[in-house]
Design a protein around this motif. Structure first.
Motif, mmCIF file in Angstrom:
data_model
loop_
_atom_site.group_PDB
_atom_site.id
_atom_site.type_symbol
_atom_site.label_atom_id
_atom_site.label_comp_id
_atom_site.label_asym_id
_atom_site.label_seq_id
_atom_site.Cartn_x
_atom_site.Cartn_y
_atom_site.Cartn_z
ATOM 1 N N PHE A 99 -17.766 22.807 -2.398
ATOM 2 C CA PHE A 99 -16.577 22.077 -1.945
ATOM 3 C C PHE A 99 -15.317 22.640 -2.611
ATOM 4 C CE2 PHE A 99 -13.411 18.791 -2.702
ATOM 5 C CZ PHE A 99 -13.208 18.270 -1.429
ATOM 6 N N LEU A 100 -15.368 22.791 -3.943
ATOM 7 C CA LEU A 100 -14.188 23.257 -4.672
ATOM 8 C C LEU A 100 -13.838 24.703 -4.329
ATOM 9 C CD1 LEU A 100 -14.714 21.626 -8.161
ATOM 10 C CD2 LEU A 100 -12.912 21.130 -6.534
ATOM 11 N N SER A 101 -14.863 25.549 -4.212
ATOM 12 C CA SER A 101 -14.605 26.960 -3.881
ATOM 13 C C SER A 101 -13.943 27.085 -2.514
ATOM 14 C CB SER A 101 -15.911 27.754 -3.913
ATOM 15 O OG SER A 101 -16.476 27.728 -5.201
ATOM 16 N N ASN A 102 -14.455 26.345 -1.529
ATOM 17 C CA ASN A 102 -13.874 26.389 -0.183
ATOM 18 C C ASN A 102 -12.469 25.803 -0.168
ATOM 19 O OD1 ASN A 102 -16.235 27.510 0.852
ATOM 20 N ND2 ASN A 102 -17.124 25.517 1.346
ATOM 21 N N PHE A 103 -12.275 24.726 -0.947
ATOM 22 C CA PHE A 103 -10.958 24.089 -1.038
ATOM 23 C C PHE A 103 -9.925 25.053 -1.613
ATOM 24 C CE2 PHE A 103 -8.419 20.632 -3.451
ATOM 25 C CZ PHE A 103 -7.455 20.609 -2.468
ATOM 26 N N HIS A 315 -3.681 52.059 -27.720
ATOM 27 C CA HIS A 315 -3.086 51.412 -26.542
ATOM 28 C C HIS A 315 -3.500 49.946 -26.422
ATOM 29 C CE1 HIS A 315 -1.433 55.157 -25.105
ATOM 30 N NE2 HIS A 315 -2.630 55.736 -25.171
ATOM 31 N N GLY A 316 -4.684 49.621 -26.861
ATOM 32 C CA GLY A 316 -5.135 48.239 -26.820
ATOM 33 C C GLY A 316 -5.761 47.838 -25.497
ATOM 34 N N VAL A 317 -5.987 46.532 -25.371
ATOM 35 C CA VAL A 317 -6.744 45.991 -24.246
ATOM 36 C C VAL A 317 -5.943 44.904 -23.540
ATOM 37 C CG1 VAL A 317 -8.828 44.664 -23.633
ATOM 38 C CG2 VAL A 317 -8.962 46.476 -25.323
ATOM 39 N N ILE A 318 -6.111 44.833 -22.212
ATOM 40 C CA ILE A 318 -5.565 43.755 -21.397
ATOM 41 C C ILE A 318 -6.737 42.930 -20.878
ATOM 42 C CG2 ILE A 318 -4.339 43.187 -19.258
ATOM 43 C CD1 ILE A 318 -2.750 45.804 -19.671
ATOM 44 N N VAL A 319 -6.622 41.609 -20.990
ATOM 45 C CA VAL A 319 -7.666 40.700 -20.509
ATOM 46 C C VAL A 319 -7.130 39.953 -19.296
ATOM 47 C CG1 VAL A 319 -9.076 38.689 -21.067
ATOM 48 C CG2 VAL A 319 -8.627 40.416 -22.816
ATOM 49 N N MET A 320 -7.917 39.924 -18.219
ATOM 50 C CA MET A 320 -7.510 39.193 -17.019
ATOM 51 C C MET A 320 -8.614 38.240 -16.575
ATOM 52 S SD MET A 320 -6.143 40.473 -13.311
ATOM 53 C CE MET A 320 -5.990 39.341 -11.924
ATOM 54 N N SER A 321 -8.230 36.975 -16.366
ATOM 55 C CA SER A 321 -9.156 35.968 -15.850
ATOM 56 C C SER A 321 -8.366 34.942 -15.063
ATOM 57 C CB SER A 321 -9.918 35.289 -16.986
ATOM 58 O OG SER A 321 -10.700 34.231 -16.487
ATOM 59 N N LEU A 322 -8.898 34.560 -13.922
ATOM 60 C CA LEU A 322 -8.259 33.546 -13.089
ATOM 61 C C LEU A 322 -9.061 32.253 -13.078
ATOM 62 C CD1 LEU A 322 -7.023 35.746 -10.103
ATOM 63 C CD2 LEU A 322 -5.806 35.102 -12.180
ATOM 64 N N GLY A 323 -9.824 32.007 -14.146
ATOM 65 C CA GLY A 323 -10.480 30.726 -14.323
ATOM 66 C C GLY A 323 -11.847 30.620 -13.687
ATOM 67 N N THR A 324 -12.398 29.418 -13.785
ATOM 68 C CA THR A 324 -13.770 29.184 -13.334
ATOM 69 C C THR A 324 -13.881 29.098 -11.816
ATOM 70 O OG1 THR A 324 -13.432 26.811 -13.566
ATOM 71 C CG2 THR A 324 -14.385 27.960 -15.441
ATOM 72 N N LEU A 325 -12.812 28.697 -11.145
ATOM 73 C CA LEU A 325 -12.894 28.466 -9.701
ATOM 74 C C LEU A 325 -12.508 29.678 -8.869
ATOM 75 C CD1 LEU A 325 -11.334 24.897 -9.395
ATOM 76 C CD2 LEU A 325 -13.739 25.519 -9.381
ATOM 77 N N ILE A 326 -11.787 30.621 -9.475
ATOM 78 C CA ILE A 326 -11.232 31.721 -8.685
ATOM 79 C C ILE A 326 -11.809 33.036 -9.199
ATOM 80 C CG2 ILE A 326 -9.100 32.774 -7.824
ATOM 81 C CD1 ILE A 326 -7.735 30.084 -8.777
ATOM 82 N N GLY A 327 -13.022 33.324 -8.779
ATOM 83 C CA GLY A 327 -13.655 34.577 -9.163
ATOM 84 C C GLY A 327 -13.387 35.680 -8.166
ATOM 85 N N VAL A 328 -12.940 35.314 -6.951
ATOM 86 C CA VAL A 328 -12.733 36.288 -5.875
ATOM 87 C C VAL A 328 -11.357 36.055 -5.262
ATOM 88 C CG1 VAL A 328 -13.590 37.148 -3.670
ATOM 89 C CG2 VAL A 328 -15.208 36.315 -5.383
ATOM 90 N N LEU A 329 -10.640 37.152 -4.992
ATOM 91 C CA LEU A 329 -9.356 37.113 -4.309
ATOM 92 C C LEU A 329 -9.469 37.907 -3.004
ATOM 93 C CD1 LEU A 329 -6.987 37.784 -7.351
ATOM 94 C CD2 LEU A 329 -7.162 35.644 -6.076
ATOM 95 N N PRO A 330 -8.505 37.747 -2.088
ATOM 96 C CA PRO A 330 -8.519 38.558 -0.870
ATOM 97 C C PRO A 330 -8.583 40.058 -1.188
ATOM 98 C CG PRO A 330 -6.927 36.796 -0.664
ATOM 99 C CD PRO A 330 -7.422 36.751 -2.071
ATOM 100 N N ARG A 331 -9.288 40.805 -0.355
ATOM 101 C CA ARG A 331 -9.583 42.206 -0.643
ATOM 102 C C ARG A 331 -8.322 43.051 -0.831
ATOM 103 N NH1 ARG A 331 -14.161 45.493 -0.260
ATOM 104 N NH2 ARG A 331 -13.566 47.458 -1.252
ATOM 105 N N ASP A 332 -7.312 42.858 0.028
ATOM 106 C CA ASP A 332 -6.101 43.662 -0.094
ATOM 107 C C ASP A 332 -5.391 43.397 -1.416
ATOM 108 O OD1 ASP A 332 -5.559 41.069 0.874
ATOM 109 O OD2 ASP A 332 -3.578 41.697 1.556
#
Length: 541
Positions: A99-103, A315-332
């Protein structure tokens, strides 16, 4: 004879107790006296469970018994755990992963259409529709729970000391009132909005409503917008939310209990923010601030991840995370992000569960899960690219890592606004973003030292406290257990009618008194003038 022996032994013991060494030995050998209470927990799944679990584990470590009530469709909340016993309801909450993923996917799709009044309208309609589904299922869950006589009797027989719940759902608050138990909230949001708005005075002149993306310094038209959003929200609560619970509340709690009073009557509000993050505002005695309570010093990374981090060099490291609900974004969009990462000299660790982007560079590591707190606390981490969830923002503040924000939904734009206003991060509109905009945003936050300096200043302010936030939270939970509530900290203003709360009746009374005095004075003066005129006329005659 026995009494003489006892007196003799007592004198010997008194002599021994004068020796400091005896006292030290007793303190070392005797176990500490611990108050072990019983806590009934009604959590919310997803990211909210992540921070509720921290409190549960700490309660367990202090000798308390914890029982967690979970729905049959729980996805983060496991049925078996060494830290709690679970009570699984036969009904679903409607708050399941699908439900949450589709929402969330639908909300993202709507927002990608571009900013317009039509887009905003569609977004509101979608949120109203899904919110209606959730509240309808929550109302049914309450009824199923309270109608289960066997389960409710077992809960009564367990003799719990308090109910700990996330007020995004009213289930825990209803059960606490039904059982007559003290109520503690693990809160930032309630089902009616931001927690403070439910119990604390909230002048709209400098308290921004969630969703407006305003700060505490508003122009006239911003204040006008803030007031409009406030009344729109109040209408939504009264028309679209409360009706789902009127029946069940009236049936089980009585006709004199209304929906909002269930929340306002809570003994304690453990607020998951502090004023390093939140704008200054009025508060109440039973609100305890525990912002960043889930944060802790970084632990060593798994060896493969440590090797990747160390390979970044200076140079160091960059960390990226969009949380528990958003593991996938539109392909483009993922291709644009990956292409921007590929240009960087830094190494990138990106929590992403979708298909591998075609433009992904050798410097980018995709992971299904990451030890986010440990990565943010690593000395080589230079930047955190985040969606703006409360947990991630608090961890970035704790470790002093600047943020490049990509807000998506819910409270995320407002959270990141607070970071942006303090100069500790930058916000990019992900829905109009391309590779170049994203790359330039990364370069700005990495190369402008003010972002890191400002975030590290916030980190120092956050850490400079007499007690750790988690210890503060546990002290107050145990305080409520020891004293069977905290009614002395709770105002009863919510029992007052609105006209009394805002002193409208007093103002009308005073206005009436002033009006009577003025009318009497005017009448008296007119009477004197009339008599004077009559006298003057007679003299002339």
């Amino acid at each position: 004879v026995n009494s003489k022996v006892i007196i003799s032994e007592w004198r010997k013991l008194k002599l021994k107790m004068r020796c400091p060494g005896v006292w030290i030995t007793l303190c070392v050998l005797c176990p500490c006296v611990v108050f072990g209470g019983k806590v009934l927990v009604f959590p919310i799944d997803g990211s909210h469970w992540v921070n509720m679990k921290v409190i549960i584990e700490e309660l367990h470590s202090r000798g308390h018994e914890v029982s967690v009530v979970r729905s049959s469709d729980s996805w983060y909340i496991k049925e078996t755990s060494p830290f709690y016993t679970s009570v699984t309801l036969s009904t679903g909450s409607g708050f399941d992963e699908d439900f949450l993923s589709n929402f969330v996917a639908k909300l993202l799709e709507i927002q990608r259409e571009g900013k317009s009044a039509w887009m905003r309208f569609k977004l509101e309609m979608e949120m109203i529709e899904k919110g209606t589904e959730i509240h309808e299922k929550s109302g049914k869950m309450i009824e199923v729970l309270l109608e289960d006589k066997h389960l409710m009797q077992s809960i009564k027989d367990a003799k719990y000391d308090l109910v700990l719940t996330d007020p995004v759902s009213p289930v825990g608050a209803v059960v606490a009132r039904y059982l007559g138990l003290p109520l503690v909230f693990n809160v930032r949001w309630t089902s009616t909005g931001e927690g403070h708005m439910t119990i604390a005075p909230s002048p709209l002149s400098y308290i921004p409503m969630t969703g407006t993306e305003l700060s505490d310094k508003m122009s006239f038209f911003q204040r006008l917008l803030n007031v409009i959003v406030y009344f729109y929200t109040a209408v939504q609560i009264e028309v679209l939310l409360c009706p789902f619970y009127h029946g069940v509340i009236g049936k089980y709690l009585g006709p004199d209990i209304d929906y909002l009073s269930l929340f306002q009557a809570a003994d304690l509000w453990l607020m998951r923010v502090d004023f390093v993050f939140e704008f200054p505002r009025p508060t109440m005695p039973n609100v305890v601030y525990m912002g960043g309570f889930q944060c802790k010093p970084a632990k060593a990374l798994p060896q493969d991840l440590e090797d990747f981090v160390q390979s970044s060099g200076d140079h160091g490291v960059i960390v990226m995370s969009l949380g528990t609900l958003i593991g996938v974004l539109p392909r483009d969009l993922t291709d644009e992000i990956a292409a921007a990462f590929a240009k960087l000299p830094q190494k990138v660790i990106w929590r992403y569960t979708g298909d591998r982007p075609a433009s992904l560079g050798n410097n980018t590591l995709l992971v299904d899960w990451m030890p986010q707190n440990d990565l943010l606390g690593h000395p080589k981490t230079k930047l955190f690219i985040a969606h703006g969830g409360t947990n991630g923002v608090q961890e970035a503040i704790y470790h002093g890592v600047p943020i490049l924000g990509l807000p998506l939904i819910f409270d995320q734009p407002d959270n990141l606004l607070r970071i942006d206003v303090r100069g500790a991060g930058k916000i990019i509109d992900i829905f109009s973003m391309d590779q170049d905009i994203f790359y330039q945003g990364i370069q700005e936050v990495l190369n402008d030292p003010s972002y890191r300096m400002n975030m590290q200043r916030l980190s120092r302010l956050h850490r400079d406290q007499p007690m750790k936030p988690l210890d503060t939270a546990l002290f107050w939970i145990e305080f409520v257990m020891r004293h069977k509530g905290a009614a002395h900290l709770r105002t009863d203003s919510y029992r007052m009618p609105w006209y009394s709360y805002h002193s409208v009746d007093v103002m009308l009374f005073l206005s009436g008194v002033v009006l009577i005095v003025l009318c009497t004075s005017v009448g008296f003066v007119r009477c004197l003038c009339s008599k004077f005129c009559v006298k003057t006329k007679r003299k002339h005659d």
